[in-house]
Design a protein around this motif. Structure first.
Motif, PDB file in Angstrom:
ATOM      1  N   GLU A   1      13.778  29.375  18.304  1.00 17.39           N
ATOM      2  CA  GLU A   1      12.552  30.128  18.537  1.00 17.39           C
ATOM      3  C   GLU A   1      11.364  29.163  18.714  1.00 17.39           C
ATOM      4  O   GLU A   1      10.521  29.334  19.600  1.00 17.39           O
ATOM      5  N   GLN A   2      11.345  28.137  17.870  1.00 17.54           N
ATOM      6  CA  GLN A   2      10.272  27.137  17.950  1.00 17.54           C
ATOM      7  C   GLN A   2      10.329  26.382  19.289  1.00 17.54           C
ATOM      8  O   GLN A   2       9.297  26.119  19.915  1.00 17.54           O
ATOM      9  N   MET A   3      11.535  26.062  19.745  1.00 20.19           N
ATOM     10  CA  MET A   3      11.692  25.370  21.039  1.00 20.19           C
ATOM     11  C   MET A   3      11.194  26.249  22.182  1.00 20.19           C
ATOM     12  O   MET A   3      10.537  25.784  23.108  1.00 20.19           O
ATOM     13  N   ARG A   4      11.520  27.539  22.109  1.00 19.20           N
ATOM     14  CA  ARG A   4      11.079  28.465  23.162  1.00 19.20           C
ATOM     15  C   ARG A   4       9.554  28.572  23.176  1.00 19.20           C
ATOM     16  O   ARG A   4       8.930  28.532  24.239  1.00 19.20           O
ATOM     17  N   LYS A   5       8.956  28.710  21.986  1.00 19.43           N
ATOM     18  CA  LYS A   5       7.495  28.837  21.877  1.00 19.43           C
ATOM     19  C   LYS A   5       6.795  27.592  22.390  1.00 19.43           C
ATOM     20  O   LYS A   5       5.834  27.673  23.151  1.00 19.43           O
ATOM     21  N   GLN A   6       7.307  26.430  21.961  1.00 17.34           N
ATOM     22  CA  GLN A   6       6.697  25.161  22.368  1.00 17.34           C
ATOM     23  C   GLN A   6       6.819  24.980  23.890  1.00 17.34           C
ATOM     24  O   GLN A   6       5.872  24.546  24.538  1.00 17.34           O
ATOM     25  N   SER A   7       7.962  25.362  24.450  1.00 18.22           N
ATOM     26  CA  SER A   7       8.174  25.231  25.897  1.00 18.22           C
ATOM     27  C   SER A   7       7.200  26.131  26.655  1.00 18.22           C
ATOM     28  O   SER A   7       6.671  25.746  27.712  1.00 18.22           O
ATOM     29  N   SER A   8       6.960  27.314  26.126  1.00 15.95           N
ATOM     30  CA  SER A   8       6.046  28.245  26.771  1.00 15.95           C
ATOM     31  C   SER A   8       4.605  27.699  26.728  1.00 15.95           C
ATOM     32  O   SER A   8       3.864  27.773  27.715  1.00 15.95           O
ATOM     33  N   ARG A   9       4.213  27.129  25.594  1.00 15.47           N
ATOM     34  CA  ARG A   9       2.869  26.514  25.491  1.00 15.47           C
ATOM     35  C   ARG A   9       2.736  25.353  26.473  1.00 15.47           C
ATOM     36  O   ARG A   9       1.724  25.194  27.146  1.00 15.47           O
ATOM     37  N   ILE A  10       3.788  24.536  26.562  1.00 19.14           N
ATOM     38  CA  ILE A  10       3.773  23.392  27.478  1.00 19.14           C
ATOM     39  C   ILE A  10       3.629  23.898  28.916  1.00 19.14           C
ATOM     40  O   ILE A  10       2.869  23.353  29.717  1.00 19.14           O
ATOM     41  N   ASN A  11       4.325  24.988  29.222  1.00 18.64           N
ATOM     42  CA  ASN A  11       4.231  25.558  30.568  1.00 18.64           C
ATOM     43  C   ASN A  11       2.788  25.968  30.884  1.00 18.64           C
ATOM     44  O   ASN A  11       2.280  25.658  31.974  1.00 18.64           O
ATOM     45  N   THR A  12       2.133  26.623  29.950  1.00 18.39           N
ATOM     46  CA  THR A  12       0.749  27.065  30.185  1.00 18.39           C
ATOM     47  C   THR A  12      -0.160  25.853  30.435  1.00 18.39           C
ATOM     48  O   THR A  12      -0.964  25.845  31.378  1.00 18.39           O
ATOM     49  N   ILE A  13      -0.008  24.828  29.606  1.00 18.14           N
ATOM     50  CA  ILE A  13      -0.853  23.626  29.740  1.00 18.14           C
ATOM     51  C   ILE A  13      -0.587  22.939  31.086  1.00 18.14           C
ATOM     52  O   ILE A  13      -1.514  22.579  31.817  1.00 18.14           O
ATOM     53  N   LEU A  14       0.698  22.791  31.420  1.00 14.86           N
ATOM     54  CA  LEU A  14       1.035  22.028  32.628  1.00 14.86           C
ATOM     55  C   LEU A  14       0.752  22.800  33.919  1.00 14.86           C
ATOM     56  O   LEU A  14       0.366  22.208  34.934  1.00 14.86           O
ATOM     57  N   GLN A  15       0.917  24.130  33.870  1.00 14.72           N
ATOM     58  CA  GLN A  15       0.583  24.920  35.072  1.00 14.72           C
ATOM     59  C   GLN A  15      -0.885  24.680  35.445  1.00 14.72           C
ATOM     60  O   GLN A  15      -1.217  24.454  36.601  1.00 14.72           O
ATOM     61  N   HIS A  16      -1.736  24.715  34.430  1.00 14.19           N
ATOM     62  CA  HIS A  16      -3.174  24.502  34.639  1.00 14.19           C
ATOM     63  C   HIS A  16      -3.445  23.069  35.113  1.00 14.19           C
ATOM     64  O   HIS A  16      -4.192  22.842  36.072  1.00 14.19           O
ATOM     65  N   PHE A  17      -2.793  22.097  34.463  1.00 12.09           N
ATOM     66  CA  PHE A  17      -2.973  20.679  34.801  1.00 12.09           C
ATOM     67  C   PHE A  17      -2.621  20.431  36.283  1.00 12.09           C
ATOM     68  O   PHE A  17      -3.373  19.788  37.011  1.00 12.09           O
ATOM     69  N   PHE A  18      -1.485  20.969  36.715  1.00  6.54           N
ATOM     70  CA  PHE A  18      -1.058  20.713  38.097  1.00  6.54           C
ATOM     71  C   PHE A  18      -1.885  21.531  39.100  1.00  6.54           C
ATOM     72  O   PHE A  18      -2.163  21.050  40.202  1.00  6.54           O
ATOM     73  N   GLU A  19      -2.266  22.722  38.709  1.00  8.81           N
ATOM     74  CA  GLU A  19      -3.091  23.545  39.597  1.00  8.81           C
ATOM     75  C   GLU A  19      -4.385  22.806  39.957  1.00  8.81           C
ATOM     76  O   GLU A  19      -4.818  22.819  41.109  1.00  8.81           O
ATOM     77  N   GLN A  20      -4.967  22.134  38.954  1.00  7.67           N
ATOM     78  CA  GLN A  20      -6.201  21.369  39.203  1.00  7.67           C
ATOM     79  C   GLN A  20      -5.967  20.221  40.183  1.00  7.67           C
ATOM     80  O   GLN A  20      -6.910  19.652  40.702  1.00  7.67           O
TER      81      GLN A  20
END
Ligand code: TMP
Length: 234
Positions: free
Chosen positions: A149-168
């Motif tokens: 569960e922790q791995m899934r949550k952390q992966s989802s947070r990483i996705n949010t951060i990186l989607q924004h990072f790459f979009e910029q």
């Protein structure tokens, strides 16, 4: 920091002991493989691009409170990282349909997934890294349900951060793969984040800027890797 004995050589990286306890040195190679090692080649300067890009991304994630194994960039293709007890799972997070998901569910490449799709694969070359469901993970006892569960949550947070990072940087984060490990019992992000382990498309032209150029013989592989690094560092 001086590199000691070689601990492990994989398809894209070598790991060496260092002179600091619990710290290892990762050297990124130009060797490229695809389809579980069936296709082999070299991408000039890939090791440097992947090392420098991974260092930058790990720093971005750390600044957002995500624990990573990254310590220092030693030179253009070597990083020092904390030694982790690696969890033999690959976590793939997808924002659009591509690659094996396109084959599995038949939606058109590039279709936007309203909710990100997370998949877990067993890291096992002889089995061809099979896709696992939660029951498979339970019987294999790779991780318990709390850690999963922790791995899934952390992966989802990483996705949010990186989607924004790459979009910029005018890039679409189509999908990516993560590997985690434990450091004194705590979940920590390991491995790398690079065009080898993610799909990145130019937002304007939808041009593929990642390892799919090598996998599918699309040409201009080195140029795409260099362009991604330039944008990541901008
Ligand atoms: P896939 O569509 O082939 O399953 O790949 C999903 C993502 O995972 C893609 O960004 C590439 C990455 N990946 C790896 O990093 N290592 C692998 O061995 C595979 C198969 C995919």
């Amino acid at each position: 920091m001086t590199a000691g004995e070689l601990i492990y050589e994989g398809k894209a990286k070598k790991v060496f002991h260092s002179d600091v306890p619990h710290v290892v040195i990762v050297e990124f190679k130009d060797d490229a493989t695809a389809f579980n090692g069936e296709k082999k080649g070299q991408i000039t300067n890939k090791g440097a691009v992947n090392a420098v890009m991974s260092a930058k991304i790990f720093q971005v994630l750390e600044s957002e409170g995500i624990a990573t194994h990254f310590r220092e960039q030693l030179d253009t293709r070597r990083l020092s990282v904390d030694w982790l007890e690696m969890i033999p799972l690959e976590v793939v997070v997808r924002n659009r349909v591509a690659g094996s998901l396109e084959k599995r569910i038949g939606l058109k490449e590039g279709s936007v997934l309203e909710q990100a799709v997370t998949e877990l694969y067993l890291k096992n070359d002889s089995l061809g890294d099979p896709l696992l469901n939660d029951d498979h993970i339970r019987v294999l006892r790779v991780v318990d349900s709390a850690l999963l569960e922790q791995m899934r949550k952390q992966s989802s947070r990483i996705n949010t951060i990186l989607q924004h990072f790459f979009e910029q940087r005018n890039l679409i984060l189509v999908d990516f793969k993560l590997e985690f490990g434990l450091r004194q019992g705590q979940l920590v992000l390991g491995d790398e984040i690079s065009p080898d382990t993610s799909r990145l498309w130019d937002r304007t032209t939808l041009k593929k800027m990642d390892k799919d150029r090598f996998r599918r013989d699309l040409g201009s592989v080195e140029e795409a890797y260099n362009e991604v690094l330039e944008r990541v560092l901008s």
